[in-house]
Design an enzyme around this catalytic site. Structure first.
Site, PDB file in Angstrom:
ATOM      1  N   LYS A   1     -12.355  -0.411   0.864  1.00 21.86           N
ATOM      2  CA  LYS A   1     -11.510   0.379  -0.152  1.00 21.86           C
ATOM      3  C   LYS A   1     -12.296   0.397  -1.538  1.00 21.86           C
ATOM      4  O   LYS A   1     -13.162   1.002  -1.713  1.00 21.86           O
ATOM      5  CB  LYS A   1     -10.193  -0.412  -0.349  1.00 21.86           C
ATOM      6  CG  LYS A   1      -9.458  -0.124   0.922  1.00 21.86           C
ATOM      7  CD  LYS A   1      -7.854  -0.549   0.920  1.00 21.86           C
ATOM      8  CE  LYS A   1      -7.047  -0.047   2.078  1.00 21.86           C
ATOM      9  NZ  LYS A   1      -7.575  -0.793   3.518  1.00 21.86           N
TER      10      LYS A   1
ATOM     11  N   SER B   1       0.946  -1.187  -0.011  1.00 25.53           N
ATOM     12  CA  SER B   1       0.000  -0.121  -0.036  1.00 25.53           C
ATOM     13  C   SER B   1       0.738   1.102  -0.046  1.00 25.53           C
ATOM     14  O   SER B   1       0.276   2.276  -0.417  1.00 25.53           O
ATOM     15  CB  SER B   1      -1.058  -0.007   1.177  1.00 25.53           C
ATOM     16  OG  SER B   1      -0.277   0.084   2.246  1.00 25.53           O
TER      17      SER B   1
ATOM     18  N   HIS C   1      -5.485  -3.971  -1.292  1.00 20.36           N
ATOM     19  CA  HIS C   1      -5.372  -2.993  -2.484  1.00 20.36           C
ATOM     20  C   HIS C   1      -5.653  -3.654  -3.687  1.00 20.36           C
ATOM     21  O   HIS C   1      -5.451  -2.866  -4.941  1.00 20.36           O
ATOM     22  CB  HIS C   1      -4.149  -2.021  -2.131  1.00 20.36           C
ATOM     23  CG  HIS C   1      -4.255  -1.175  -1.082  1.00 20.36           C
ATOM     24  ND1 HIS C   1      -4.775   0.034  -1.255  1.00 20.36           N
ATOM     25  CD2 HIS C   1      -3.778  -1.223   0.308  1.00 20.36           C
ATOM     26  CE1 HIS C   1      -4.719   0.688   0.144  1.00 20.36           C
ATOM     27  NE2 HIS C   1      -4.244  -0.158   0.791  1.00 20.36           N
TER      28      HIS C   1
END
Length: 397
Positions: free
Chosen positions: A244, A186, A214
């Site tokens: 996310k 990340s 991610h």
């Protein structure tokens, strides 16, 4: 504070953080966390959100959350093992398993919970964990709970991983050995070398564990890093987040049915945390449906990421090894990094400084997170601000 000792400790430590440029100021938003946000009565181009696909403000998810809240209430009312499992939770887990290409999935209140839960439920005293040195803090904390021997290998160094895997296996000291890696790292945006990791794991009988917070929704047509590399069926545990790219809140472990059954019986966050609220579950289901129906949002995300990254590179900024939309502008010095972020703020760009201990000392950066919702005009505003501030600070010529 009642305790003078505590007061003295806290004030000294906070002063030290501020003096070294390591103190993080938190500002509340006065708007939804979209491509443009409001804080302190001003509008900013937002480059600090993990809302990759803009789903946090998508009307379809909002409608799903509202309807589920009306039907089931604002909270689930209990832990999963008592009576906090709604039909919605089962539907979400079935959709997540299909989405990730696994037999089953287990939903948790957060992605951090997942790593605390799954690692400690499977690994224990007498086992070993091979962990990439740049793995997320939640992985590090999950490993600490196990009492296993934690063996760090150099970041994405497959020779080092192979050597340490062989040594661990040949030592005969460990009942189980797990290899853990982020799918996408990340802070730098680089992608794990999963094909090599899986090959090494199969050679030395390692349990494979990928935290794809991610990568999910971004790579592999949205299904994540494992699908991106064509490794479905060869990774034991895939960890994902619903906060996310999915745009809501929560996390999940995608795995075999046997592993899912074990996690539901022995992972402490599943046993002792109240389950996800109905609105969040319904919104997550709607998001997964959207991701499976179309790749338009992912394509726009990648287009925007390329636009921003190419512009920053043309200006002379170093972006490190990123291979994803995560766009770090490397500054180095912590104090200068904080000043850079503050000057961008004055230009109407919200891009937070990332400094130690989140990243190693001397590697401070401004981490930019373009989303599918940014327009070229918004990104041009950001690039103009980067050029002005970068020149003023002597970072670019």
């Amino acid at each position: 504070m009642a305790s003078p000792t505590l007061f003295s400790f806290i004030t000294e430590q906070l002063a030290d953080l501020k003096a070294r440029g390591l103190y993080n100021t938190i500002e509340p938003l006065e708007s939804a966390n979209g491509p443009v946000i409001r804080m302190g009565g001003r509008s900013f181009v937002n480059l600090s959100s993990n809302n990759y696909l803009g789903l946090a403000t998508d009307k379809r998810l909002i409608d799903a959350a509202v309807q589920a809240t009306i039907q089931f209430g604002v909270g689930s009312g209990a832990v999963r093992t008592i009576n906090g499992t709604l039909s919605l939770h089962i539907e979400l887990e079935e959709k997540l398993a299909a989405f990730k290409g696994t037999e089953a999935a287990v939903a948790y209140p957060s992605g951090f919970n997942c790593n605390m839960a799954a690692i400690s439920a499977i690994m224990g005293d007498g086992d070993a964990i091979l962990s990439d040195e740049l793995n997320h803090a939640s992985i590090i904390d999950g490993c600490r709970l196990t009492k296993s021997k934690v063996i760090r290998y150099s970041h994405s160094d497959m020779d080092d991983l192979r050597t340490k895997a062989r040594e661990a296996r040949e030592s005969g000291r460990y009942a189980k050995i797990m290899v853990i890696s982020d799918g996408v790292f990340s802070m730098d945006g680089d992608i794990a070398k999963l094909p090599e990791i899986v090959d090494i794991a199969e050679t030395y009988d390692l349990i494979t564990y990928v935290d794809d917070a991610h990568g999910s929704g971004v790579l592999g047509g949205g299904a994540g890093t494992v699908k991106h590399f064509g490794l479905s069926g060869r990774v034991d545990l895939q960890i994902g987040t619903l906060s996310k790219a999915v745009g809501v809140v929560g996390g999940y472990v995608a795995c075999s049915q046997a592993v899912a059954d074990w996690l539901k019986a022995r992972s402490r966050p599943f046993l002792f945390s109240t389950s996800l609220p109905p609105g969040a579950v319904a919104a997550s289901i709607a998001a997964i449906d959207l991701l499976q129906e179309s790749r338009d949002l992912q394509e726009q995300l990648w287009n925007n990421a390329s636009y921003l990254q190419n512009g920053l590179r043309r200006l002379g900024f170093s972006l490190g090894p990123t291979a994803t939309p995560i766009t770090p502008c490397i500054v180095g010095d912590e104090e200068k990094t904080q000043r850079f972020s503050a000057m961008l703020y004055e230009e109407g760009i919200f891009a937070k400084a990332i400094v130690f201990p989140t990243v190693p000392k001397g590697t401070g950066r401004i981490r930019n997170m373009p989303t599918s919702e940014h327009t070229s005009e918004m990104l041009d505003r950001a690039l103009a601000a980067y050029e002005k501030v970068g020149c003023e600070l002597g970072i670019i010529g």
